[in-house]
Write a protein that holds these residues in place. Sequence first.
Motif, PDB file in Angstrom:
ATOM      1  N   ILE A  19      41.080 -49.653  -1.334  1.00 46.84           N
ATOM      2  CA  ILE A  19      40.327 -49.753  -0.080  1.00 46.84           C
ATOM      3  C   ILE A  19      38.958 -50.367  -0.391  1.00 46.84           C
ATOM      4  N   THR A  20      38.601 -51.420   0.325  1.00 44.48           N
ATOM      5  CA  THR A  20      37.292 -52.036   0.138  1.00 44.48           C
ATOM      6  C   THR A  20      36.210 -51.061   0.596  1.00 44.48           C
ATOM      7  N   ILE A  21      35.249 -50.816  -0.267  1.00 46.91           N
ATOM      8  CA  ILE A  21      34.144 -49.919   0.079  1.00 46.91           C
ATOM      9  C   ILE A  21      32.827 -50.685  -0.004  1.00 46.91           C
ATOM     10  N   LYS A  22      31.822 -50.151   0.670  1.00 49.14           N
ATOM     11  CA  LYS A  22      30.488 -50.757   0.656  1.00 49.14           C
ATOM     12  C   LYS A  22      29.529 -49.991  -0.238  1.00 49.14           C
ATOM     13  N   GLY A  23      29.884 -48.761  -0.620  1.00 51.37           N
ATOM     14  CA  GLY A  23      29.020 -47.964  -1.474  1.00 51.37           C
ATOM     15  C   GLY A  23      29.542 -46.552  -1.613  1.00 51.37           C
ATOM     16  N   VAL A  24      28.855 -45.771  -2.434  1.00 53.81           N
ATOM     17  CA  VAL A  24      29.243 -44.392  -2.721  1.00 53.81           C
ATOM     18  C   VAL A  24      28.006 -43.510  -2.657  1.00 53.81           C
ATOM     19  N   VAL A  25      28.198 -42.293  -2.164  1.00 57.82           N
ATOM     20  CA  VAL A  25      27.173 -41.258  -2.255  1.00 57.82           C
ATOM     21  C   VAL A  25      27.796 -40.094  -3.007  1.00 57.82           C
ATOM     22  N   TRP A  26      27.109 -39.628  -4.046  1.00 58.07           N
ATOM     23  CA  TRP A  26      27.607 -38.596  -4.955  1.00 58.07           C
ATOM     24  C   TRP A  26      26.696 -37.382  -4.852  1.00 58.07           C
ATOM     25  N   TYR A  27      27.274 -36.234  -4.554  1.00 59.94           N
ATOM     26  CA  TYR A  27      26.506 -34.989  -4.515  1.00 59.94           C
ATOM     27  C   TYR A  27      26.935 -34.187  -5.726  1.00 59.94           C
ATOM     28  N   GLN A  28      26.173 -34.258  -6.801  1.00 56.80           N
ATOM     29  CA  GLN A  28      26.525 -33.694  -8.099  1.00 56.80           C
ATOM     30  C   GLN A  28      26.647 -32.183  -8.077  1.00 56.80           C
ATOM     31  N   GLY A  29      27.684 -31.675  -8.694  1.00 58.56           N
ATOM     32  CA  GLY A  29      27.838 -30.235  -8.884  1.00 58.56           C
ATOM     33  C   GLY A  29      26.950 -29.753 -10.012  1.00 58.56           C
ATOM     34  N   GLU A  30      26.553 -28.509  -9.931  1.00 58.27           N
ATOM     35  CA  GLU A  30      25.585 -27.982 -10.905  1.00 58.27           C
ATOM     36  C   GLU A  30      26.209 -27.492 -12.194  1.00 58.27           C
ATOM     37  N   SER A  31      27.521 -27.578 -12.355  1.00 58.71           N
ATOM     38  CA  SER A  31      28.136 -27.071 -13.585  1.00 58.71           C
ATOM     39  C   SER A  31      27.655 -27.836 -14.821  1.00 58.71           C
ATOM     40  N   ASN A  32      27.152 -29.048 -14.648  1.00 52.08           N
ATOM     41  CA  ASN A  32      26.629 -29.815 -15.771  1.00 52.08           C
ATOM     42  C   ASN A  32      25.263 -29.318 -16.251  1.00 52.08           C
ATOM     43  N   THR A  33      24.677 -28.352 -15.544  1.00 48.45           N
ATOM     44  CA  THR A  33      23.367 -27.847 -15.946  1.00 48.45           C
ATOM     45  C   THR A  33      23.455 -26.726 -16.975  1.00 48.45           C
ATOM     46  N   SER A  77      19.215 -29.577  -7.061  1.00 47.41           N
ATOM     47  CA  SER A  77      18.184 -28.728  -6.473  1.00 47.41           C
ATOM     48  C   SER A  77      17.801 -27.640  -7.478  1.00 47.41           C
ATOM     49  N   THR A  78      17.249 -26.554  -7.004  1.00 46.54           N
ATOM     50  CA  THR A  78      16.830 -25.462  -7.888  1.00 46.54           C
ATOM     51  C   THR A  78      17.712 -24.238  -7.669  1.00 46.54           C
ATOM     52  N   ASN A  79      17.566 -23.290  -8.579  1.00 48.84           N
ATOM     53  CA  ASN A  79      18.401 -22.100  -8.580  1.00 48.84           C
ATOM     54  C   ASN A  79      17.537 -20.909  -8.964  1.00 48.84           C
ATOM     55  N   ASN A  80      17.962 -19.714  -8.625  1.00 47.59           N
ATOM     56  CA  ASN A  80      17.215 -18.502  -8.987  1.00 47.59           C
ATOM     57  C   ASN A  80      17.450 -18.059 -10.420  1.00 47.59           C
ATOM     58  N   ASP A  81      18.485 -18.555 -11.058  1.00 49.13           N
ATOM     59  CA  ASP A  81      18.841 -18.149 -12.412  1.00 49.13           C
ATOM     60  C   ASP A  81      17.832 -18.768 -13.390  1.00 49.13           C
ATOM     61  N   THR A  82      16.996 -17.950 -13.996  1.00 46.02           N
ATOM     62  CA  THR A  82      15.913 -18.466 -14.834  1.00 46.02           C
ATOM     63  C   THR A  82      16.404 -19.249 -16.038  1.00 46.02           C
ATOM     64  N   ASP A  87      16.162 -24.394 -18.747  1.00 47.66           N
ATOM     65  CA  ASP A  87      16.864 -25.335 -19.613  1.00 47.66           C
ATOM     66  C   ASP A  87      17.660 -26.389 -18.855  1.00 47.66           C
ATOM     67  N   GLY A  88      18.565 -25.943 -18.024  1.00 45.71           N
ATOM     68  CA  GLY A  88      19.561 -26.836 -17.468  1.00 45.71           C
ATOM     69  C   GLY A  88      19.104 -27.757 -16.358  1.00 45.71           C
ATOM     70  N   TYR A  89      18.387 -27.240 -15.382  1.00 48.62           N
ATOM     71  CA  TYR A  89      18.081 -28.037 -14.207  1.00 48.62           C
ATOM     72  C   TYR A  89      17.125 -29.199 -14.493  1.00 48.62           C
ATOM     73  N   PRO A  90      15.987 -28.962 -15.142  1.00 51.22           N
ATOM     74  CA  PRO A  90      15.124 -30.109 -15.450  1.00 51.22           C
ATOM     75  C   PRO A  90      15.825 -31.135 -16.334  1.00 51.22           C
ATOM     76  N   ALA A  91      16.606 -30.659 -17.302  1.00 51.23           N
ATOM     77  CA  ALA A  91      17.296 -31.587 -18.209  1.00 51.23           C
ATOM     78  C   ALA A  91      18.305 -32.439 -17.458  1.00 51.23           C
ATOM     79  N   MET A 117      14.965 -31.126  -5.414  1.00 56.30           N
ATOM     80  CA  MET A 117      14.480 -29.953  -6.130  1.00 56.30           C
ATOM     81  C   MET A 117      13.561 -29.073  -5.281  1.00 56.30           C
ATOM     82  N   ASP A 118      13.051 -29.621  -4.195  1.00 51.51           N
ATOM     83  CA  ASP A 118      12.193 -28.840  -3.309  1.00 51.51           C
ATOM     84  C   ASP A 118      12.958 -28.283  -2.107  1.00 51.51           C
TER      85      ASP A 118
END
Length: 192
Positions: A19-33, A77-82, A87-91, A117-118
């Motif tokens: 299917i011809t597309i014009k672009g993609v928007v990706w909403y990343q899951g936080e498991s990579n943090t 974004s941010t999370n309550n888990d310190t 470590d994870g979110y800023p990285a 993040m806000d």
Amino acid sequence: DAKADSVLWNSMVFPLLNITIKGVVWYQGESNTIPGIKQDSYSCTFPAMIADWRDKFYNGTGGATDKLFPFGFVQISTNNDTAWIVDGYPAIRWHQTADYGYVPNEKMPNVFMAVAMDLPDPTSPYGPVHPRYKQDVGYRLALAAKAIAYNDTNVKYTGPFPSNITVVLSGDAINVIYDSKHIRVNQDSGFE
């Protein structure tokens, strides 16, 4: 888990490759943090995924999809888990930009992002990193898309960039001067 990853690809993206597309928007899951789990390689794997998708859609449509179609993403974004906050979110935010701190860049051409993040939602039943109110994220993506995907030079779509950082002589403060050309000012509520 490679098997789970391939199931998602095979069921959700692969069927669309012709299917011809014009672009993609990706909403990343936080498991990579999660520290130590895929985090350190993200600055390589995320740009590689974008390049791979561009190649596959271009080939799958016989060249009808642009080889460099616009790719937008929402920054974590941010999370309550310190532990994740420290470590994870800023990285992962840094790695989402291929370690440049901004997009588009040399490794990620024609890519745009919405900073989130806000925008945590501390009372969300889905966790604070999944804000229920998506209008702000959508608005930020739309501004960035107008600038990057549609080449609208009149749109201010990024946050302010530091133009000068100095340590105060006493050593207990830092002065940060921002480049004002990237700051949007809202007449009702001030800086945005």
